[in-house]
Design a protein around this motif. Sequence first.
Motif, PDB file in Angstrom:
ATOM      1  N   ILE A 113     -13.369  28.286  54.917  1.00 42.36           N
ATOM      2  CA  ILE A 113     -13.299  28.010  56.421  1.00 42.36           C
ATOM      3  C   ILE A 113     -13.771  26.399  56.541  1.00 42.36           C
ATOM      4  O   ILE A 113     -13.145  25.604  57.291  1.00 42.36           O
ATOM      5  CB  ILE A 113     -14.146  28.526  57.531  1.00 42.36           C
ATOM      6  N   THR A 114     -14.921  26.212  55.970  1.00 44.05           N
ATOM      7  CA  THR A 114     -15.275  24.884  55.919  1.00 44.05           C
ATOM      8  C   THR A 114     -14.401  24.041  55.347  1.00 44.05           C
ATOM      9  O   THR A 114     -14.317  22.744  55.834  1.00 44.05           O
ATOM     10  CB  THR A 114     -16.942  24.980  55.041  1.00 44.05           C
ATOM     11  N   ALA A 115     -13.686  24.059  54.321  1.00 43.61           N
ATOM     12  CA  ALA A 115     -12.943  23.410  53.551  1.00 43.61           C
ATOM     13  C   ALA A 115     -11.703  23.031  54.697  1.00 43.61           C
ATOM     14  O   ALA A 115     -11.138  21.836  54.674  1.00 43.61           O
ATOM     15  CB  ALA A 115     -12.335  23.869  52.088  1.00 43.61           C
ATOM     16  N   GLY A 116     -11.244  24.113  55.121  1.00 44.71           N
ATOM     17  CA  GLY A 116     -10.180  23.699  56.253  1.00 44.71           C
ATOM     18  C   GLY A 116     -10.583  22.841  57.267  1.00 44.71           C
ATOM     19  O   GLY A 116      -9.774  21.977  57.705  1.00 44.71           O
ATOM     20  N   ALA A 117     -11.863  23.309  58.004  1.00 42.44           N
ATOM     21  CA  ALA A 117     -12.281  22.436  58.991  1.00 42.44           C
ATOM     22  C   ALA A 117     -12.380  20.845  58.555  1.00 42.44           C
ATOM     23  O   ALA A 117     -12.148  20.203  59.338  1.00 42.44           O
ATOM     24  CB  ALA A 117     -13.484  22.929  59.462  1.00 42.44           C
ATOM     25  N   GLU A 118     -12.938  20.687  57.435  1.00 42.82           N
ATOM     26  CA  GLU A 118     -13.254  19.329  56.929  1.00 42.82           C
ATOM     27  C   GLU A 118     -11.955  18.684  56.925  1.00 42.82           C
ATOM     28  O   GLU A 118     -11.986  17.303  56.902  1.00 42.82           O
ATOM     29  CB  GLU A 118     -13.915  19.524  55.530  1.00 42.82           C
ATOM     30  N   LYS A 119     -10.906  19.202  56.223  1.00 45.99           N
ATOM     31  CA  LYS A 119      -9.473  18.549  56.091  1.00 45.99           C
ATOM     32  C   LYS A 119      -8.827  18.472  57.557  1.00 45.99           C
ATOM     33  O   LYS A 119      -8.125  17.472  57.724  1.00 45.99           O
ATOM     34  CB  LYS A 119      -8.667  19.483  54.858  1.00 45.99           C
ATOM     35  N   PHE A 120      -8.669  19.491  58.128  1.00 45.10           N
ATOM     36  CA  PHE A 120      -7.709  19.465  59.318  1.00 45.10           C
ATOM     37  C   PHE A 120      -8.443  19.574  60.760  1.00 45.10           C
ATOM     38  O   PHE A 120      -7.910  19.212  61.784  1.00 45.10           O
ATOM     39  CB  PHE A 120      -6.839  20.715  59.191  1.00 45.10           C
ATOM     40  N   GLY A 121      -9.771  19.636  60.809  1.00 45.35           N
ATOM     41  CA  GLY A 121     -10.596  19.565  61.844  1.00 45.35           C
ATOM     42  C   GLY A 121     -10.807  21.292  62.378  1.00 45.35           C
ATOM     43  O   GLY A 121      -9.931  21.886  62.111  1.00 45.35           O
ATOM     44  N   SER A 122     -12.029  21.193  62.938  1.00 48.63           N
ATOM     45  CA  SER A 122     -12.303  22.759  63.295  1.00 48.63           C
ATOM     46  C   SER A 122     -11.367  23.057  64.266  1.00 48.63           C
ATOM     47  O   SER A 122     -11.032  24.647  64.458  1.00 48.63           O
ATOM     48  CB  SER A 122     -13.761  22.662  64.155  1.00 48.63           C
ATOM     49  N   GLN A 123     -10.630  22.531  65.242  1.00 40.67           N
ATOM     50  CA  GLN A 123      -9.835  22.840  66.171  1.00 40.67           C
ATOM     51  C   GLN A 123      -8.466  23.689  65.487  1.00 40.67           C
ATOM     52  O   GLN A 123      -7.942  24.350  66.314  1.00 40.67           O
ATOM     53  CB  GLN A 123      -9.334  21.759  67.090  1.00 40.67           C
ATOM     54  N   CYS A 124      -8.199  23.418  64.352  1.00 41.88           N
ATOM     55  CA  CYS A 124      -7.236  24.073  63.533  1.00 41.88           C
ATOM     56  C   CYS A 124      -7.743  25.392  63.198  1.00 41.88           C
ATOM     57  O   CYS A 124      -6.720  26.053  62.507  1.00 41.88           O
ATOM     58  CB  CYS A 124      -6.859  23.341  62.719  1.00 41.88           C
ATOM     59  N   MET A 125      -8.957  25.692  63.180  1.00 39.56           N
ATOM     60  CA  MET A 125      -9.438  26.815  62.068  1.00 39.56           C
ATOM     61  C   MET A 125      -9.814  28.031  63.119  1.00 39.56           C
ATOM     62  O   MET A 125     -10.811  27.714  63.970  1.00 39.56           O
ATOM     63  CB  MET A 125     -10.492  26.534  61.413  1.00 39.56           C
ATOM     64  N   VAL A 126      -8.983  28.952  63.051  1.00 44.85           N
ATOM     65  CA  VAL A 126      -9.182  30.202  63.897  1.00 44.85           C
ATOM     66  C   VAL A 126      -9.706  31.469  62.771  1.00 44.85           C
ATOM     67  O   VAL A 126      -9.075  31.465  61.718  1.00 44.85           O
ATOM     68  CB  VAL A 126      -7.963  30.575  64.569  1.00 44.85           C
TER      69      VAL A 126
END
Length: 252
Positions: free
Chosen positions: A113-126
């Motif tokens: 989750i953290t890796a995705g949020a750091e790369k694409f932004g938390s708004q992309c992470m569901v």
Amino acid sequence: MLAKRIVPCLDVDHGRVKKGVNFVDLTDVGDPTEIAAAYEAQGADELVFLDITATNEKRSAMVDTIRKVASQVFMPLTVGGGIKTVDDMQALLKAGADKVSLNSSAVREPELITAGAEKFGSQCMVVAIDTRWQADQNRFQVVVNGGREPVDLDAVEWAKTAVAKGAGELLVTSMDKDGTKSGFDLKLYQTLTAAVDVPIIASGGCGALDDFVDLFQDTTVDAALAASVFHFGELTIADVKQRLREAEVTVR
């Protein structure tokens, strides 16, 4: 007040939309591209696209199918199922998804989750959470692998962890209610919205227009997700929004 969202869901298995009861007994209900376009015409606010057998079959989500859907649909699209790496997320976002949904993989590896949020932004992470009531433990228990595998994890505590790790939104499905058309699990969503401060999409159990009214009047969730009532034409998105307006619930 932010407008409440009505979000149809396409549960997809090998390129076809399927629907079951309590996550089993799947029935083919059509082509995802055609159904997605019809929902957009009805006024859906977003679309959730879940490859429901990808994780259990240990394969990645079908990027080609997602690309076809995204080419026909211009509302926000969330895609989940079989996402195991940041590269998987990137492939889906490049194919046209606006957000990616992690479920089993996030439970096994929360740092994803953290890796995705750091790369694409938390708004992309569901983060999607499938849960059912565990009476002997007096808690909502997390279940993974498309509802097949219970894990020793409290769903409310897991929701807090997921948000702390970078989830910008939660998609929470009551397995007890899934496909039953007996109304949303209001206790579940009241508990969750008190515990976290990100948007929550409620899923599982709607069967009538007033189920949506009850959900938005009795909880503070941000969106309602439904599948079978829309797939089989029992309700339309326009009907739902009209009933919500009558009940003075703000919708788009």
